[in-house]
Write a protein that holds these residues in place. Structure first.
Motif, PDB file in Angstrom:
ATOM      1  N   GLY A  60       0.820  -1.206   0.000  1.00 23.45           N
ATOM      2  CA  GLY A  60       0.000   0.000   0.000  1.00 23.45           C
ATOM      3  C   GLY A  60       0.851   1.252   0.000  1.00 23.45           C
ATOM      4  N   ALA A  61       0.697   2.089   1.018  1.00 23.76           N
ATOM      5  CA  ALA A  61       1.455   3.338   1.118  1.00 23.76           C
ATOM      6  C   ALA A  61       2.554   3.248   2.172  1.00 23.76           C
ATOM      7  CB  ALA A  61       0.512   4.488   1.456  1.00 23.76           C
ATOM      8  N   ARG A  62       2.987   2.023   2.498  1.00 24.94           N
ATOM      9  CA  ARG A  62       4.017   1.848   3.525  1.00 24.94           C
ATOM     10  C   ARG A  62       5.171   0.984   3.014  1.00 24.94           C
ATOM     11  NH1 ARG A  62       3.021   3.812   8.419  1.00 24.94           N
ATOM     12  NH2 ARG A  62       0.891   4.483   8.915  1.00 24.94           N
ATOM     13  N   VAL A  63       6.359   1.311   3.497  1.00 27.49           N
ATOM     14  CA  VAL A  63       7.587   0.588   3.157  1.00 27.49           C
ATOM     15  C   VAL A  63       8.297   0.236   4.451  1.00 27.49           C
ATOM     16  CG1 VAL A  63       9.912   0.897   2.204  1.00 27.49           C
ATOM     17  CG2 VAL A  63       7.926   1.600   0.872  1.00 27.49           C
ATOM     18  N   THR A  64       8.909  -0.943   4.502  1.00 21.56           N
ATOM     19  CA  THR A  64       9.725  -1.352   5.648  1.00 21.56           C
ATOM     20  C   THR A  64      11.128  -1.665   5.162  1.00 21.56           C
ATOM     21  OG1 THR A  64       7.787  -2.315   6.727  1.00 21.56           O
ATOM     22  CG2 THR A  64       9.951  -2.958   7.572  1.00 21.56           C
ATOM     23  N   ASP A  65      12.149  -1.126   5.855  1.00 27.18           N
ATOM     24  CA  ASP A  65      13.527  -1.376   5.443  1.00 27.18           C
ATOM     25  C   ASP A  65      14.094  -2.593   6.184  1.00 27.18           C
ATOM     26  OD1 ASP A  65      14.571  -0.621   7.984  1.00 27.18           O
ATOM     27  OD2 ASP A  65      14.885   1.451   7.367  1.00 27.18           O
ATOM     28  N   VAL A  66      15.328  -2.976   5.828  1.00 29.93           N
ATOM     29  CA  VAL A  66      15.914  -4.189   6.395  1.00 29.93           C
ATOM     30  C   VAL A  66      16.264  -4.042   7.871  1.00 29.93           C
ATOM     31  CG1 VAL A  66      16.786  -5.053   4.187  1.00 29.93           C
ATOM     32  CG2 VAL A  66      18.231  -3.529   5.571  1.00 29.93           C
ATOM     33  N   GLU A  70       9.574   1.272   9.632  1.00 29.05           N
ATOM     34  CA  GLU A  70       8.463   1.436   8.698  1.00 29.05           C
ATOM     35  C   GLU A  70       8.299   2.906   8.337  1.00 29.05           C
ATOM     36  OE1 GLU A  70       4.512  -0.908   8.735  1.00 29.05           O
ATOM     37  OE2 GLU A  70       4.003   1.032   9.644  1.00 29.05           O
ATOM     38  N   TYR A  71       7.926   3.159   7.077  1.00 26.15           N
ATOM     39  CA  TYR A  71       7.812   4.517   6.560  1.00 26.15           C
ATOM     40  C   TYR A  71       6.465   4.725   5.884  1.00 26.15           C
ATOM     41  CZ  TYR A  71      12.873   4.121   6.994  1.00 26.15           C
ATOM     42  OH  TYR A  71      14.139   3.901   7.477  1.00 26.15           O
ATOM     43  N   VAL A  72       5.936   5.930   6.025  1.00 27.07           N
ATOM     44  CA  VAL A  72       4.869   6.387   5.146  1.00 27.07           C
ATOM     45  C   VAL A  72       5.535   6.770   3.827  1.00 27.07           C
ATOM     46  CG1 VAL A  72       3.066   8.092   4.762  1.00 27.07           C
ATOM     47  CG2 VAL A  72       3.519   7.238   7.080  1.00 27.07           C
ATOM     48  N   ASP A  73       5.101   6.152   2.748  1.00 26.69           N
ATOM     49  CA  ASP A  73       5.793   6.325   1.475  1.00 26.69           C
ATOM     50  C   ASP A  73       5.052   7.319   0.586  1.00 26.69           C
ATOM     51  OD1 ASP A  73       7.449   6.120  -0.658  1.00 26.69           O
ATOM     52  OD2 ASP A  73       6.854   4.092  -1.240  1.00 26.69           O
ATOM     53  N   PHE A  74       5.594   8.552   0.531  1.00 27.86           N
ATOM     54  CA  PHE A  74       5.094   9.546  -0.410  1.00 27.86           C
ATOM     55  C   PHE A  74       5.959   9.592  -1.675  1.00 27.86           C
ATOM     56  CE2 PHE A  74       3.429  11.389   3.622  1.00 27.86           C
ATOM     57  CZ  PHE A  74       2.079  11.389   3.278  1.00 27.86           C
ATOM     58  N   CYS A  75       6.998   8.781  -1.720  1.00 31.95           N
ATOM     59  CA  CYS A  75       7.811   8.655  -2.928  1.00 31.95           C
ATOM     60  C   CYS A  75       7.091   7.786  -3.955  1.00 31.95           C
ATOM     61  CB  CYS A  75       9.173   8.057  -2.582  1.00 31.95           C
ATOM     62  SG  CYS A  75      10.170   7.608  -4.022  1.00 31.95           S
ATOM     63  N   LEU A  76       6.663   6.608  -3.524  1.00 27.95           N
ATOM     64  CA  LEU A  76       5.928   5.678  -4.382  1.00 27.95           C
ATOM     65  C   LEU A  76       6.644   5.444  -5.715  1.00 27.95           C
ATOM     66  CD1 LEU A  76       2.315   6.943  -3.616  1.00 27.95           C
ATOM     67  CD2 LEU A  76       3.342   4.792  -2.844  1.00 27.95           C
ATOM     68  N   GLY A  77       7.938   5.175  -5.581  1.00 23.81           N
ATOM     69  CA  GLY A  77       8.727   4.829  -6.754  1.00 23.81           C
ATOM     70  C   GLY A  77       8.763   5.921  -7.802  1.00 23.81           C
ATOM     71  N   ASP A  78       8.693   7.191  -7.376  1.00 25.68           N
ATOM     72  CA  ASP A  78       8.669   8.309  -8.318  1.00 25.68           C
ATOM     73  C   ASP A  78       7.620   8.076  -9.408  1.00 25.68           C
ATOM     74  OD1 ASP A  78       9.321  10.775  -9.342  1.00 25.68           O
ATOM     75  OD2 ASP A  78      11.088  10.085 -10.429  1.00 25.68           O
ATOM     76  N   LEU A 414       8.986   9.142   3.707  1.00 21.27           N
ATOM     77  CA  LEU A 414       9.825   9.156   2.513  1.00 21.27           C
ATOM     78  C   LEU A 414       9.232  10.072   1.458  1.00 21.27           C
ATOM     79  CD1 LEU A 414      10.699   5.378   2.019  1.00 21.27           C
ATOM     80  CD2 LEU A 414      12.037   7.139   3.208  1.00 21.27           C
ATOM     81  N   LEU A 415      10.077  10.969   0.920  1.00 24.34           N
ATOM     82  CA  LEU A 415       9.756  11.751  -0.265  1.00 24.34           C
ATOM     83  C   LEU A 415      10.565  11.221  -1.432  1.00 24.34           C
ATOM     84  CD1 LEU A 415       9.788  15.462   1.001  1.00 24.34           C
ATOM     85  CD2 LEU A 415       7.833  13.916   0.826  1.00 24.34           C
ATOM     86  N   THR A 416      10.202  11.606  -2.652  1.00 28.21           N
ATOM     87  CA  THR A 416      11.010  11.244  -3.815  1.00 28.21           C
ATOM     88  C   THR A 416      12.414  11.819  -3.644  1.00 28.21           C
ATOM     89  OG1 THR A 416       9.049  11.293  -5.204  1.00 28.21           O
ATOM     90  CG2 THR A 416      11.165  11.422  -6.323  1.00 28.21           C
ATOM     91  N   PRO A 417      13.461  11.019  -3.803  1.00 27.40           N
ATOM     92  CA  PRO A 417      14.812  11.493  -3.481  1.00 27.40           C
ATOM     93  C   PRO A 417      15.337  12.595  -4.387  1.00 27.40           C
ATOM     94  CG  PRO A 417      14.884   9.314  -4.489  1.00 27.40           C
ATOM     95  CD  PRO A 417      13.449   9.599  -4.191  1.00 27.40           C
ATOM     96  N   PHE A 418      14.778  12.746  -5.585  1.00 26.48           N
ATOM     97  CA  PHE A 418      15.334  13.700  -6.543  1.00 26.48           C
ATOM     98  C   PHE A 418      14.868  15.128  -6.296  1.00 26.48           C
ATOM     99  CE2 PHE A 418      14.895   9.565  -8.641  1.00 26.48           C
ATOM    100  CZ  PHE A 418      16.226   9.296  -8.910  1.00 26.48           C
TER     101      PHE A 418
END
Length: 454
Positions: A60-66, A70-78, A414-418
């Motif tokens: 969904g709108a969440r990402v978990t790192d190794v 856990e993050y709210v993902d507003f980047c969504l893979g650009d 998380l925001l889009t890194p660029f």
């Protein structure tokens, strides 16, 4: 208005905090010595913290790192995950096509393709579709066809545009005339020999370049996105359409990022009439997929040119393009996930995100601005908002951007890194938007010299 010494100290603190919080990601990065740049693709080194987060899982709108954060993902893979991470209808379609039915690499069409073509026509207007695996290839192949149809050698782009790694697009304006964009890697020829350039929102500059009579196509985003959101001035897109028709030049709308505007992208939202539409990323719901659509007139002209090799070595197409798996995922995404109702939800959340950022900008009297394009929001370090690619590029502040990115990441956002882009997906919630507003305010509060959280 920014105390640069304070900014440097805060950025150093946040990077140290990031390193402390992510030992597993740091270890993975350290042992990836056989990868060029230590990452699967070199742009993954665009990390405000000095090394990338490593993915464990996403939904969904969440990402978990190794490291288990856990993050709210507003980047969504650009934009690649604008449908959310692993949406259930796409998972089901992929499981059926690849696991139960098989044949993803069979080089045979499926009935899903005709459905997708019809749906893309309904959304974008142009009526003849072909498929790719990336928007870069969709743009590249469309350009080849338009050069063939017109017999003209040049393509016109907006300065600081983004259309993937298309060689012709890496051209910008300068006080001394058109030049190759800084950092262009291994250009096969001088880009000024293949391309022309005009600033976004500059009607006079566009007409000056089209008047040479050698431009096969204008390739543009209806709103610029990858250098920050740059919105069209009133009447600009209508002028582009009138001028391209007057000078016998085709118009290509690249909707890869502007698909955030609505179910039919900016083309559908604003009632545009391009000759070609290209799109990638989001339509596959996380599976690599892209497409380009031609007007009926272009398709007919290409198909009557018997000397063109469109079925073997003509330079248009690839073995995996249009494969059954990608098409099944695209159908599921368009039919069940990125629907009109989903866009209504996403756009309302983007409005709330914009309001939250604007409240902080006003509270701290910052000379910044915020633009929104449907489900996509971006804050810029300039006010008023830039109206051209060059203006937008000049408004960048790498240290300030890095501070905000790593500060937010350290607190689960998380925001889009660029750039400072945030995207909503169907699974994004009001609470997640409110969380960004809260943490963003803390970041600015600390930067301003008040207290805030450590």
């Amino acid at each position: 208005m920014i105390d640069r010494r304070r900014l440097t100290a805060l950025l150093d603190r946040e990077r140290a905090f990031f390193t402390e919080r992510h030992p597993q990601s740091a270890a993975e990065y350290a042992r990836a010595g056989n990868l060029f740049g230590r990452v699967p693709m070199t742009w993954m080194n665009k990390s405000a913290a000095g090394f990338p987060l490593y993915l464990a899982q996403a939904r969904g709108a969440r990402v978990t790192d190794v490291d288990g954060h856990e993050y709210v993902d507003f980047c969504l893979g650009d934009s690649a995950a604008m449908a959310g991470h692993s949406p259930a209808p796409v998972v089901a379609a992929v499981r059926e096509r690849f696991g139960e039915l098989g044949g993803a690499g069979a080089m045979l069409p499926t009935s899903d393709a005709a459905w997708v073509g019809a749906e893309l026509t309904r959304r974008f207007g142009v009526s003849r579709w072909s498929f790719a695996l990336s928007a870069t290839d969709a743009n590249r192949w469309a350009i080849r066809l338009l050069r063939a149809v017109t017999g003209r050698p040049r393509i016109l782009f907006n300065a600081y545009c983004y259309h993937g790694s298309v060689d012709e697009s890496l051209i910008v304006t300068s006080p001394h005339g058109p030049r190759s964009r800084e950092g262009n890697v291994g250009a096969p020829v001088d880009v000024t020999a293949t391309s022309r350039v005009a600033e976004f929102n500059d009607v006079y500059g566009l007409e000056r370049e089209l008047a040479h009579g050698d431009v096969a196509a204008v390739v543009m985003e209806p709103a610029m996105t990858n250098v920050g959101i740059v919105l069209p001035r009133p009447g600009y897109l209508e002028a582009v359409r009138e001028l391209t028709r007057r000078y016998g030049t085709y118009l290509v709308n690249d909707e890869t990022h502007t698909f955030s505007a609505g179910p039919g992208g900016a083309t559908g939202l604003w009632g545009l009439e391009p000759d070609v539409v290209t799109i990638g990323k989001a339509i596959g719901g996380g599976i690599p997929a892209a497409a380009y659509g031609l007007s009926e007139e272009i398709a007919q002209r290409v198909q009557t040119m018997q000397h063109l090799d469109l079925v073997d070595m003509g330079g248009v197409g690839g073995t995996l393009a249009g494969n059954a798996l990608s098409i099944a995922a695209t159908r599921a995404t368009l039919e069940h996930v990125l629907t009109t109702a989903a866009y209504t939800h996403m756009s309302e959340l983007a409005k709330a995100f914009k309001v939250g950022v604007e409240a902080v900008i006003e509270e701290f009297d910052l000379p910044w601005s915020v633009n929104r394009l449907g489900a996509r929001v971006e804050y810029r370090f300039a006010a008023p908002a830039p109206t051209s690619g060059t203006e937008s590029a000049q408004a960048a502040d790498p240290d300030l951007e890095d501070y905000l990115h790593v500060y937010l990441a350290n607190r689960g956002i998380l925001l889009t890194p660029f750039h400072n882009m945030a995207l909503m997906c169907p699974d994004t919630t009001e609470e997640q938007v409110a969380e960004h507003s809260r943490v963003f305010r803390y970041a600015i509060e600390e930067l301003s010299g008040r207290t805030g959280p450590s």
